[in-house]
Design an enzyme around this catalytic site. Structure first.
Site, PDB file in Angstrom:
ATOM      1  N   HIS A 268       0.879  -1.308   0.072  1.00  0.00           N
ATOM      2  CA  HIS A 268       0.025   0.055   0.172  1.00  0.00           C
ATOM      3  C   HIS A 268       0.683   1.374   0.174  1.00  0.00           C
ATOM      4  O   HIS A 268       0.734   1.993  -0.947  1.00  0.00           O
ATOM      5  CB  HIS A 268      -1.150  -0.014   1.208  1.00  0.00           C
ATOM      6  N   ASP A 319      -5.365  -8.554  -3.051  1.00  0.00           N
ATOM      7  CA  ASP A 319      -5.696  -8.229  -1.635  1.00  0.00           C
ATOM      8  C   ASP A 319      -6.841  -8.932  -1.021  1.00  0.00           C
ATOM      9  O   ASP A 319      -6.695 -10.047  -0.765  1.00  0.00           O
ATOM     10  CB  ASP A 319      -5.617  -6.691  -1.486  1.00  0.00           C
TER      11      ASP A 319
END
Length: 451
Positions: A268, A319
């Site tokens: 991220h 994810d």
């Protein structure tokens, strides 16, 4: 084995009439351009390298869509996390394997050929270790092996509920280990990975809020030269909490405190200052970007233009698996920048094709992040071939040089006709070889846990 492609995206660019020699280990030993098919197996008209999906929590595929009902107050990543905690208490090892198999099959059908599993669901619902402490990691490994996807298994070290070694919450009890128990987990996971063709292993300290710098330093030798992945700076609150605790922002603190280099993947890394962004790029680490999940959770946008200008490397992952789509991840990465900057073709140099550039960079970055020999279709790399359907409405009539852009910006997984991992077929005519039984097993799990 020999394979022939009418057009193939090689390390140096698009080439015609390409013959690949592949050894018994599935590695490319020779590439000949302007060759003839002769006795080679024909791959198709348009072939590109397989992509690494560098960040995955496979079990979360089964809760996709369950957190879309608005609560009494403003929803956020933190309210979503509470939904996830409640959901995971229902999952058994058999469930985890069935869910992971579906994820692997769906990834392969989308053009992903390597799974990077950031796995933190370790223990039983009471938080006790299974007889085999690596039982759950073993189930993911078994799913990967049965579907044919390559695997980099990243068992997660998770010890605390917040910065400074805060006690974990009850919802985190299935994740928790101390360094000694984590070492036993890694030993078990290593045995499971050895049974997976094209398997690798690395370590994954969950985040700076779930592991102290001292603990991270203690577990790094367990990587044994393999990848190191960590969540960092995903949320504004995470940044604020880190500053309140130590006076530094998470990426700043990470780079100041630990030996971040090319083995690392910063997942991220959404909320960084310009100086942090440039410093992360200089470190050689890969930024692990998950645009669809980041969009679903309301994380914010990664400063991709600054990062790439500074020489940064990136890869993509699905994810939480709110949706599994290679084209969609890269499309949203570019579109997010367009919306913010009110510009077009942002993440590409002048004169380049944006989808093509993003695809190549993500292939190379994903290979680096997962420690897999898949950075391009060249000698020494694995024969992961993705054949696109040149007759698909989104691709028809395009020259090969424009195929990837048409796929990324106008297509989806239906553009993928065939996928091979290490030369072995796993997807034919857009369908995984075991799609039907995998879906049936998954549906049985969902019926039980939602009943």
């Amino acid at each position: 084995m020999k394979f022939f492609a009418e057009s193939a995206l090689l390390a140096e660019g698009w080439s015609r009439n390409v013959v690949f020699d592949v050894d018994d280990a599935g590695l490319i030993t020779k590439v000949k351009v302007d060759g003839t098919p002769d006795d080679a197996m024909k791959l198709g008209a348009v072939v590109v390298p397989g992509m690494a999906n560098l960040h995955s929590h496979t079990f979360q595929r089964a809760m996709a869509g369950l957190a879309e009902r608005r609560g009494d107050s403003a929803d956020s990543f933190w309210t979503w996390r509470q939904t996830m905690y409640g959901f995971l208490d229902k999952l058994t090892p058999d469930d985890v394997q069935a869910i992971a198999a579906l994820v692997c099959a769906e990834m392969l059908e989308a053009g992903f050929t390597t799974l990077g599993e950031f796995h933190y669901l370790h223990h039983d619902p009471a938080g006790a270790a299974y007889a085999d402490i690596g039982e759950m990691t073993g189930r993911v490994a078994a799913a990967a092996s049965s579907t044919g996807i390559a695997l980099t298994l990243l068992p997660v070290f998770y010890a605390h509920g917040g910065f400074g070694g805060m006690a974990p919450t009850p919802g985190q009890r299935r994740f928790i280990n101390d360094p000694d128990r984590y070492a036993r987990l890694m030993e078990s996971a290593g045995r499971h990975v050895k049974a997976v063709p094209n398997g690798r292993i690395g370590v994954a300290p969950h985040s700076l809020r779930a592991a102290t710098v001292q603990e991270i330093g203690d577990i790094l030798p367990l990587a044994d030269g393999g990848p190191i992945h960590i969540h960092v700076a995903e949320q504004v609150k995470e940044v604020e909490d880190c500053v309140a605790w130590c006076g530094k922002r998470p990426v700043e603190y990470l780079l100041d405190s630990l030996p971040v280099d090319t083995r690392w993947c910063a997942i991220h890394a959404t909320h960084m200052t310009p100086s942090e962004t440039e410093a992360l790029a200089r470190s050689g680490a890969v930024a692990g970007l998950c645009p669809e999940t980041e969009g679903n959770l309301g994380d914010g946008l990664f400063d991709a233009p600054r990062y790439l200008t500074a020489g940064g490397r990136f890869g993509i992952g699905s994810d939480s698996h709110i949706h599994i789509g290679l084209a969609e991840e890269l499309r949203l990465l570019e579109y997010g920048q367009r919306l913010v900057l009110r510009s077009r073709n942002v993440l590409c140099e002048p004169g380049g094709w944006t989808g093509d550039v993003l695809f190549r960079r993500a292939v190379a970055g994903g290979a680096q992040a997962l420690g897999q020999p898949t950075d391009s279709l060249r000698v020494g790399q694995r024969a992961d071939f993705v054949t696109l359907d040149e007759t698909h409405p989104s691709l028809a009539g395009r020259p090969p040089e424009q195929m990837v852009d048409a796929w990324i910006f106008a297509g989806d997984k239906s553009c993928v006709r065939e996928v091979r991992v290490a030369g072995h077929p796993v997807v034919t005519e857009g369908r995984h070889k075991s799609r039907d039984p995998i879906r049936a097993a998954y549906a049985k799990v969902l019926t039980r846990i939602n009943g």
